[in-house]
Scaffold this active site. Structure first.
Site, mmCIF file in Angstrom:
data_model
loop_
_atom_site.group_PDB
_atom_site.id
_atom_site.type_symbol
_atom_site.label_atom_id
_atom_site.label_comp_id
_atom_site.label_asym_id
_atom_site.label_seq_id
_atom_site.Cartn_x
_atom_site.Cartn_y
_atom_site.Cartn_z
ATOM 1 N N GLU A 167 54.255 30.239 -69.174
ATOM 2 C CA GLU A 167 53.607 30.860 -67.828
ATOM 3 C C GLU A 167 52.098 30.894 -67.726
ATOM 4 O O GLU A 167 51.589 31.645 -68.632
ATOM 5 C CB GLU A 167 54.451 32.250 -67.577
ATOM 6 C CG GLU A 167 53.930 32.753 -66.280
ATOM 7 C CD GLU A 167 54.508 34.299 -66.016
ATOM 8 O OE1 GLU A 167 54.546 34.925 -66.757
ATOM 9 O OE2 GLU A 167 55.238 34.474 -64.819
ATOM 10 N N PHE A 189 50.988 44.225 -62.497
ATOM 11 C CA PHE A 189 49.634 44.362 -61.822
ATOM 12 C C PHE A 189 49.934 43.653 -60.551
ATOM 13 O O PHE A 189 49.106 43.952 -59.531
ATOM 14 C CB PHE A 189 48.594 43.892 -62.823
ATOM 15 C CG PHE A 189 48.424 42.475 -62.715
ATOM 16 C CD1 PHE A 189 47.712 41.585 -61.661
ATOM 17 C CD2 PHE A 189 48.895 41.581 -63.754
ATOM 18 C CE1 PHE A 189 47.715 40.214 -61.813
ATOM 19 C CE2 PHE A 189 48.827 39.973 -63.882
ATOM 20 C CZ PHE A 189 48.386 39.449 -62.670
ATOM 21 N N LYS A 202 55.607 54.021 -63.716
ATOM 22 C CA LYS A 202 54.592 53.919 -64.386
ATOM 23 C C LYS A 202 53.896 52.689 -63.985
ATOM 24 O O LYS A 202 54.535 51.637 -64.255
ATOM 25 C CB LYS A 202 55.031 53.730 -65.960
ATOM 26 C CG LYS A 202 53.969 54.202 -66.921
ATOM 27 C CD LYS A 202 52.625 53.421 -66.990
ATOM 28 C CE LYS A 202 52.968 52.020 -67.580
ATOM 29 N NZ LYS A 202 51.717 51.026 -67.183
ATOM 30 N N GLU A 209 48.480 49.570 -65.238
ATOM 31 C CA GLU A 209 47.209 50.391 -65.582
ATOM 32 C C GLU A 209 46.020 49.415 -64.925
ATOM 33 O O GLU A 209 44.938 49.899 -65.054
ATOM 34 C CB GLU A 209 46.973 50.493 -67.270
ATOM 35 C CG GLU A 209 46.872 49.459 -67.916
ATOM 36 C CD GLU A 209 48.302 48.747 -68.560
ATOM 37 O OE1 GLU A 209 49.172 48.818 -67.851
ATOM 38 O OE2 GLU A 209 48.119 48.290 -69.685
ATOM 39 N N SER A 249 56.014 40.799 -67.768
ATOM 40 C CA SER A 249 56.072 39.642 -68.564
ATOM 41 C C SER A 249 57.684 39.639 -69.247
ATOM 42 O O SER A 249 58.058 40.762 -69.586
ATOM 43 C CB SER A 249 54.955 39.417 -69.715
ATOM 44 O OG SER A 249 55.142 40.701 -70.256
ATOM 45 N N CYS A 255 55.554 35.897 -59.676
ATOM 46 C CA CYS A 255 56.686 35.278 -60.341
ATOM 47 C C CYS A 255 57.274 34.154 -59.527
ATOM 48 O O CYS A 255 57.908 33.567 -60.332
ATOM 49 C CB CYS A 255 57.598 36.217 -60.860
ATOM 50 S SG CYS A 255 58.277 37.105 -59.321
HETATM 51 P P1 NAD Z 1 52.934 43.027 -68.480
HETATM 52 O O1 NAD Z 1 54.209 42.776 -68.889
HETATM 53 O O2 NAD Z 1 51.661 42.677 -69.241
HETATM 54 O O3 NAD Z 1 52.747 44.477 -67.942
HETATM 55 C C1 NAD Z 1 53.988 45.090 -67.089
HETATM 56 C C2 NAD Z 1 53.957 46.449 -67.431
HETATM 57 O O4 NAD Z 1 54.397 46.673 -68.968
HETATM 58 C C3 NAD Z 1 52.716 47.284 -67.368
HETATM 59 O O5 NAD Z 1 52.934 48.435 -66.651
HETATM 60 C C4 NAD Z 1 52.216 47.503 -68.675
HETATM 61 O O6 NAD Z 1 51.448 48.848 -68.924
HETATM 62 C C5 NAD Z 1 53.345 47.537 -69.685
HETATM 63 N N1 NAD Z 1 53.340 47.184 -71.054
HETATM 64 C C6 NAD Z 1 52.325 46.040 -71.367
HETATM 65 N N2 NAD Z 1 52.336 45.928 -72.761
HETATM 66 C C7 NAD Z 1 53.207 46.725 -73.003
HETATM 67 C C8 NAD Z 1 53.798 46.853 -74.562
HETATM 68 N N3 NAD Z 1 53.247 46.392 -75.497
HETATM 69 N N4 NAD Z 1 54.738 47.942 -74.775
HETATM 70 C C9 NAD Z 1 55.009 48.424 -73.472
HETATM 71 N N5 NAD Z 1 54.612 48.560 -72.224
HETATM 72 C C10 NAD Z 1 53.892 47.436 -71.880
HETATM 73 O O7 NAD Z 1 52.694 42.346 -66.928
HETATM 74 P P2 NAD Z 1 51.613 41.953 -66.094
HETATM 75 O O8 NAD Z 1 50.533 41.129 -66.586
HETATM 76 O O9 NAD Z 1 51.182 43.302 -65.640
HETATM 77 O O10 NAD Z 1 52.354 41.245 -64.860
HETATM 78 C C11 NAD Z 1 52.455 39.712 -64.855
HETATM 79 C C12 NAD Z 1 53.627 39.544 -65.200
HETATM 80 O O11 NAD Z 1 54.733 40.175 -64.419
HETATM 81 C C13 NAD Z 1 54.091 38.020 -65.259
HETATM 82 O O12 NAD Z 1 54.801 37.534 -66.459
HETATM 83 C C14 NAD Z 1 55.163 37.871 -64.028
HETATM 84 O O13 NAD Z 1 55.806 36.670 -63.995
HETATM 85 C C15 NAD Z 1 55.691 39.045 -64.234
HETATM 86 N N6 NAD Z 1 56.360 39.369 -62.913
HETATM 87 C C16 NAD Z 1 57.654 39.146 -62.656
HETATM 88 C C17 NAD Z 1 58.508 39.479 -61.353
HETATM 89 C C18 NAD Z 1 59.930 39.156 -61.343
HETATM 90 O O14 NAD Z 1 60.221 39.662 -60.436
HETATM 91 N N7 NAD Z 1 60.323 38.534 -62.154
HETATM 92 C C19 NAD Z 1 57.523 40.095 -60.608
HETATM 93 C C20 NAD Z 1 56.344 40.102 -60.588
HETATM 94 C C21 NAD Z 1 55.594 39.837 -61.871
#
Ligand code: NAD
Length: 494
Positions: free
Chosen positions: A384, A157, A181, A184, A234, A289
């Site tokens: 985090e 997000f 994808k 959401e 994440s 991140c």
């Molecule tokens: P998230 O992991 O909740 O969601 C990321 C994606 O995974 C979304 O598209 C979501 O729909 C999907 N998703 C969520 N739960 C799922 C499941 N159980 N099964 C399959 N798909 C699923 O992350 P977020 O809250 O949207 O973003 C924040 C996180 O992203 C933080 O941990 C941040 O550190 C990380 N992030 C990392 C980087 C990097 O370069 N390392 C960059 C940006 C953000």
């Protein structure tokens, strides 16, 4: 340039498949909420396997012609995309801010960072020219980068336009067809990107955007015709997506969460260090991140911390910092602050009960929060939080500071603030992280240097941008050739 975010509801948005919006067959939908207004701004489908199958069909159909389009013509789409995005910058920044909660200035900055990857992709004709040399008597070897076919990306997000742009420009300019994808929680900018790319001349089916959540992601991981999956989000989900994709024999690169440390030593420059700590921990409301959420202070650096505290107190919400993405995230972050306080942390700056900006009284606001005298084993120091919360750990030696940094399971970034070359060198050499900042709190490597962390901040090999991105989205083909000696009849011409 306006900094005011206007509320508006975009209504029902569909999936982008084969060059137009297509209704999903999924029974469920997702309401997209603006964190500035606590109100719905759109509705998107919670897509199912059938939707993913449709997108793959369209991408597969588009692949042969796109892969055989000359790379200069593929790169020309990137030049046009850059122009279109620059021309539409203010509208796009507004959309990103409305959807995600960033300030307009932050949103604009994130778009510019995404455009840097578009520029890099526009230069790929230079990089993908291949290699060729004579490797033996009369034997030549050429090596070329070949596209994989249909590939996919799953994004978080917090950077709704920049993170998709880490993937799409390099993947499609390399000749692949792509399925995105987006999160959401913030899907709107990605749909806009699909429209821009069509305007830039991208053939239908080369980029498809599927909205949704878990089912859409799992269908992507399982689909036999998707050759590679990139994920950013994440660590918990990164690991799931990595394992599930790898189990299907796919190439996967999954970037996860982070807990970045900034080590501060007494010889650090006071003003730039205080400002660096503040920008790193509170920028994007700590929802990035690369945010450093732990300051490990060696010996007496009180003058720096006092300035940091004073500047954090003068932060203006809505101007210096946007909102938290959702009510649930706000509650989670506040829970970490409450717990740290109960465990004995000194709350030097308290962001709870903030004064919301007049224009957005219902937004998900949390002010900068600074917790001092934090124990390295407390949850606020180890996990985090993903919000504007800085934990300060006090220690005596550089060695123990490094131990704290390297004891954390993540490894995205680390920074050191010092005027000593020796200290900087020690940290740069010994910190277990993929991106190191020396007197820089947010050490994001600019293109063409690649972006990616280590340890539990990444599952898979390589980085997501730069040369490493090209390697991820392509296969190497090596052609070794030997031609027969010229016939007697031809020898007279030599
Ligand atoms: P998230 O992991 O909740 O969601 C990321 C994606 O995974 C979304 O598209 C979501 O729909 C999907 N998703 C969520 N739960 C799922 C499941 N159980 N099964 C399959 N798909 C699923 O992350 P977020 O809250 O949207 O973003 C924040 C996180 O992203 C933080 O941990 C941040 O550190 C990380 N992030 C990392 C980087 C990097 O370069 N390392 C960059 C940006 C953000």
């Amino acid at each position: 340039m306006s900094t005011i975010i206007q509320y508006h509801n975009l209504g029902k948005k569909q999936n982008w498949i084969g060059g137009s919006y297509e209704e999903s067959s999924a029974p469920k939908s997702i309401t997209v909420i603006s964190p500035y207004f606590d109100q719905a701004i759109a509705e998107v489908p919670d897509s199912n396997q059938a939707d993913v199958n449709r997108a793959v069909e369209q991408a597969k159909a588009a692949f042969p012609a796109w892969a055989s389009t000359h790379i200069r013509d593929r790169a020309a789409v990137m030049f046009k995309l850059k122009t279109i995005m620059e021309q539409d910058m203010e509208a796009l920044a507004h959309l990103v801010a409305l959807d995600n909660g960033k300030t307009i200035a932050d949103a604009r900055g994130s778009i510019l960072r995404g455009i840097e990857v578009v520029e890099f992709a526009a230069s790929l004709p230079n990089m993908l020219k291949g290699e060729s040399s004579n490797v033996g008597h009369g034997i030549n070897c050429t090596m070329t980068h070949e596209p994989l076919g249909v590939v996919a990306g799953i994004t978080p997000f917090n950077f709704p336009i920049m993170v998709p742009l880490w993937m799409i420009p390099i993947a499609i300019t390399s000749g692949n067809c792509f399925i995105l994808k987006p999160s959401e929680q913030t899907p709107l900018a990605a749909l806009k990107l699909a429209e821009y790319l069509q305007e830039a001349g991208l053939p239908n089916g080369v980029l498809n955007v599927i909205n949704g959540s878990r089912e859409a992601v799992e269908s992507i991981c399982d689909h036999p015709d998707i050759k590679a999956v990139a994920f950013v989000g994440s660590s918990r989900v990164a690991k799931i997506v990595y394992s599930r994709s790898a189990a299907q024999g796919k190439r996967a690169l999954c970037l996860g969460g982070a807990k970045n440390h900034m080590i501060v030593v007494p010889d650090a420059d006071q003003d730039s260090t205080a400002k660096g700590l503040l920008a790193s921990s509170m920028g994007s409301a700590g929802q990035r991140c690369m945010a450093a959420s732990v300051a490990v202070c060696v010996d007496d650096v009180d003058a720096i911390i006092d300035q940091l505290v004073e500047e954090a107190r003068s932060f203006q919400l809505g101007l210096d910092m946007g909102t938290i993405v959702s009510k649930a995230a706000l509650e989670k972050i506040t829970g970490y602050i409450d717990a740290a306080e109960a465990m004995g942390a000194k709350v030097r700056v308290d962001g709870r009960n903030p004064n919301p900006p007049e224009a957005y009284p219902d937004g998900y606001w949390l002010g900068p929060t600074i917790l001092d005298h934090v124990d390295p084993d407390w949850p606020c120091a180890r996990e985090e939080i993903f919000g504007p919360v800085l934990s300060i750990i006090r220690t005596d030696t550089l060695e123990s500071a490094l131990r704290i940094e390297n004891g954390n399971p993540y490894g995205n970034a680390a920074a050191v603030f010092t005027t000593s070359g020796q200290v900087a060198k020690t940290i740069a050499e010994s910190a277990s992280a993929g991106m190191i900042g020396i007197n820089i709190g947010v050490p994001v490597p600019r293109e063409p240097y690649s972006f990616g962390g280590w340890n539990e901040s990444k599952y898979g090999h390589g980085d997501i941008t730069g040369r490493s991105g090209v390697d991820f989205w392509t296969n190497l083909k090596k052609v070794t050739s030997r031609w027969p000696e010229s016939s007697e009849a031809w020898k007279k011409y030599f």
